[in-house]
Design an enzyme around this catalytic site. Sequence first.
Site, PDB file in Angstrom:
ATOM      1  N   HIS A 303       0.852  -1.191   0.000  1.00 43.09           N
ATOM      2  CA  HIS A 303       0.000   0.000   0.000  1.00 43.09           C
ATOM      3  C   HIS A 303       0.880   1.230   0.000  1.00 43.09           C
ATOM      4  O   HIS A 303       1.926   1.236   0.657  1.00 43.09           O
ATOM      5  CB  HIS A 303      -0.910   0.009   1.247  1.00 43.09           C
ATOM      6  CG  HIS A 303      -2.070   0.944   1.125  1.00 43.09           C
ATOM      7  ND1 HIS A 303      -1.941   2.296   1.362  1.00 43.09           N
ATOM      8  CD2 HIS A 303      -3.360   0.734   0.772  1.00 43.09           C
ATOM      9  CE1 HIS A 303      -3.116   2.872   1.176  1.00 43.09           C
ATOM     10  NE2 HIS A 303      -3.999   1.946   0.811  1.00 43.09           N
ATOM     11  N   ASP A 361      -7.797  -5.070  -0.598  1.00 39.43           N
ATOM     12  CA  ASP A 361      -8.265  -5.642  -1.859  1.00 39.43           C
ATOM     13  C   ASP A 361      -8.024  -7.143  -1.946  1.00 39.43           C
ATOM     14  O   ASP A 361      -8.671  -7.833  -2.727  1.00 39.43           O
ATOM     15  CB  ASP A 361      -7.568  -4.949  -3.031  1.00 39.43           C
ATOM     16  CG  ASP A 361      -8.048  -3.526  -3.152  1.00 39.43           C
ATOM     17  OD1 ASP A 361      -9.255  -3.333  -3.204  1.00 39.43           O
ATOM     18  OD2 ASP A 361      -7.205  -2.614  -3.162  1.00 39.43           O
TER      19      ASP A 361
HETATM   20  N1  ACO Z   1       4.473  -7.179  -5.211  1.00 35.70           N
HETATM   21  C1  ACO Z   1       5.815  -7.244  -5.287  1.00 35.70           C
HETATM   22  N2  ACO Z   1       6.659  -6.271  -4.919  1.00 35.70           N
HETATM   23  C2  ACO Z   1       6.104  -5.156  -4.441  1.00 35.70           C
HETATM   24  C3  ACO Z   1       4.723  -5.000  -4.316  1.00 35.70           C
HETATM   25  C4  ACO Z   1       3.887  -6.059  -4.716  1.00 35.70           C
HETATM   26  N3  ACO Z   1       2.578  -5.991  -4.630  1.00 35.70           N
HETATM   27  N4  ACO Z   1       4.456  -3.784  -3.808  1.00 35.70           N
HETATM   28  C5  ACO Z   1       5.634  -3.184  -3.610  1.00 35.70           C
HETATM   29  N5  ACO Z   1       6.637  -4.023  -3.994  1.00 35.70           N
HETATM   30  C6  ACO Z   1       8.076  -3.789  -3.856  1.00 35.70           C
HETATM   31  C7  ACO Z   1       8.592  -2.795  -4.863  1.00 35.70           C
HETATM   32  O1  ACO Z   1       8.990  -3.427  -6.047  1.00 35.70           O
HETATM   33  C8  ACO Z   1       9.750  -2.189  -4.116  1.00 35.70           C
HETATM   34  O2  ACO Z   1      10.804  -3.106  -4.166  1.00 35.70           O
HETATM   35  P1  ACO Z   1      12.352  -2.584  -4.175  1.00 35.70           P
HETATM   36  O3  ACO Z   1      12.536  -1.828  -2.897  1.00 35.70           O
HETATM   37  O4  ACO Z   1      13.164  -3.838  -4.242  1.00 35.70           O
HETATM   38  O5  ACO Z   1      12.478  -1.731  -5.405  1.00 35.70           O
HETATM   39  C9  ACO Z   1       9.268  -2.168  -2.672  1.00 35.70           C
HETATM   40  O6  ACO Z   1       8.285  -3.217  -2.576  1.00 35.70           O
HETATM   41  C10 ACO Z   1       8.654  -0.867  -2.205  1.00 35.70           C
HETATM   42  O7  ACO Z   1       7.543  -0.590  -2.983  1.00 35.70           O
HETATM   43  P2  ACO Z   1       7.081   0.883  -3.340  1.00 35.70           P
HETATM   44  O8  ACO Z   1       7.621   1.210  -4.682  1.00 35.70           O
HETATM   45  O9  ACO Z   1       7.452   1.827  -2.239  1.00 35.70           O
HETATM   46  O10 ACO Z   1       5.536   0.709  -3.356  1.00 35.70           O
HETATM   47  P3  ACO Z   1       4.543   1.807  -3.880  1.00 35.70           P
HETATM   48  O11 ACO Z   1       4.149   2.694  -2.763  1.00 35.70           O
HETATM   49  O12 ACO Z   1       5.049   2.456  -5.118  1.00 35.70           O
HETATM   50  O13 ACO Z   1       3.331   0.910  -4.317  1.00 35.70           O
HETATM   51  C11 ACO Z   1       1.313  -0.180  -4.405  1.00 35.70           C
HETATM   52  C12 ACO Z   1       2.206   0.727  -3.561  1.00 35.70           C
HETATM   53  C13 ACO Z   1       1.031   0.489  -5.776  1.00 35.70           C
HETATM   54  C14 ACO Z   1      -0.015  -0.397  -3.701  1.00 35.70           C
HETATM   55  C15 ACO Z   1       2.059  -1.517  -4.612  1.00 35.70           C
HETATM   56  O14 ACO Z   1       2.311  -2.115  -3.362  1.00 35.70           O
HETATM   57  C16 ACO Z   1       1.316  -2.453  -5.534  1.00 35.70           C
HETATM   58  O15 ACO Z   1       1.454  -2.343  -6.759  1.00 35.70           O
HETATM   59  N6  ACO Z   1       0.511  -3.409  -4.955  1.00 35.70           N
HETATM   60  C17 ACO Z   1      -0.253  -4.317  -5.734  1.00 35.70           C
HETATM   61  C18 ACO Z   1      -1.532  -3.627  -6.221  1.00 35.70           C
HETATM   62  C19 ACO Z   1      -2.569  -3.461  -5.109  1.00 35.70           C
HETATM   63  O16 ACO Z   1      -2.880  -4.384  -4.380  1.00 35.70           O
HETATM   64  N7  ACO Z   1      -3.112  -2.243  -5.032  1.00 35.70           N
HETATM   65  C20 ACO Z   1      -4.134  -1.919  -4.039  1.00 35.70           C
HETATM   66  C21 ACO Z   1      -3.636  -0.971  -3.009  1.00 35.70           C
HETATM   67  S1  ACO Z   1      -4.825  -0.786  -1.709  1.00 35.70           S
HETATM   68  C22 ACO Z   1      -5.979   0.251  -2.248  1.00 35.70           C
HETATM   69  O17 ACO Z   1      -5.814   0.952  -3.211  1.00 35.70           O
HETATM   70  C23 ACO Z   1      -7.311   0.314  -1.532  1.00 35.70           C
END
Ligand code: ACO
Length: 426
Positions: A303, A361
Amino acid sequence: MTHQHPELSLSVSLPTVQSTIGPAGFDQRHLTSHSSTLAFDPGFSSTASCCSGITYIDGEKGILLHRGYPIEELALKADFTELTYLLLSGHLPTRLEYVSFCHEMAELRILNEQIRNFFNGFRRDTHPMAILCGTVAALSTFYTDELDTNNRDHREFAARQLVAKVPTIAAWAYKYTIGEPFIYPEEELSFSENILHMLFARPGRRYNVNPVLARAIDRILMLHADHEQNASTTAVRLVGSTGANPFACVSAGIAALWGPAHGGANEAALDMFHQIGSKENIPAFLTKVKDKTSGIRLMGFGHRIYRNVDPRSKLLRTSFHEVIETLGLERDPLLDLAMELERIATEDEYFIKRKLYPNVDFYSGLILKALGIPTSMFTALFAIARTTGWVSQWLEMTSNPNNRIMRPRQIYTGEEARPVPSMDER
Ligand code: ACO
């Protein structure tokens, strides 16, 4: 395109904007009178667009408060109608206020009969969100004498109309796309029972609402009701700042929510479970997720704001188990796969190290699927819940006499002034 320049050191003294909890701000409204520089923050990650007393989130600690009350307590001690009353008015209803509010909301659920005709203009395969977006905007045409945004009674009436009527429009949008007759709202049913009734009843076949399932829907609605200045709420506030009517504002919120980066993640999580196919394929799938070149993410995990367990997902996890037990779906292969995926991922070093937990979700899509709600309706249900937050935020904004039109600036990166060449010179 962003044009990077050498670092700029600014020394200006700006007034602060105090908070009750969480970060305070500095007031940069008059920055341009101190300097010819603008603040640049396209995703608004460091920008507070307003002051609000409705919802507070601390993503590091996993805290979500509505009007100061923790969501975990609200979910256990109140229902969606009480939460709506709280968000709209600022206080939890007394028993008398609750009964009177339920009665009023039940009366407002019915749509003007002419609205039935709107649906015939849509193709049968239209997404329910498209119907919702158009029909909610068109609702304003029925209340032209009650749309004065400077009139407090008009504002509050419109807010209640929207909360009460959006579920009826959403349910009718679904019935229209499957070619079934529209089901009218029932006054004696609760908000959530009525949604199930309008989705699943048919003329000549009574639908007996299962209280466990109605409670699961109610909890999903509560957990999606408001989440401070997210993209759709900001869309509602931005349109509202122009003085547009509340039906147009909520229609803008619905359009923003429709985007896959906002309201569509639970549908994507469900698609992912189908794509994995069986429990044996989980390790190979997670290897792909961890490979940054694959472009695959574990949907329903992580998130932007919460770097801890999302308090809402803990509650939905409990509801999920209640629902599958009630419906006897413990052996459903897809649900079984989802639970195994949750177990393996939450014990995996990759996710632990990055503080990636199952989000709301992950479970909401599973619950809605178990209830028999079609995937095309997932985002529409989110819109039903979030209408409560949108109108509360809109009411807060429009009741502020200092409200100004939201009009961001830009850093211009185009051509400098130049003469217009004649046709022969181009
Ligand atoms: N699967 C795998 N790796 C992930 C995921 C994931 N779901 N989410 C984050 N990461 C990793 C990133 O690749 C990053 O790795 P790194 O440090 O090695 O480069 C690290 O975790 C940190 O991630 P961020 O870039 O800080 O995450 P960001 O804040 O950009 O993304 C998001 C948040 C978009 C929700 C992301 O976690 C994601 O895409 N999740 C899957 C989609 C999802 O479930 N969305 C619903 C969110 S809840 C809502 O909207 C009600």
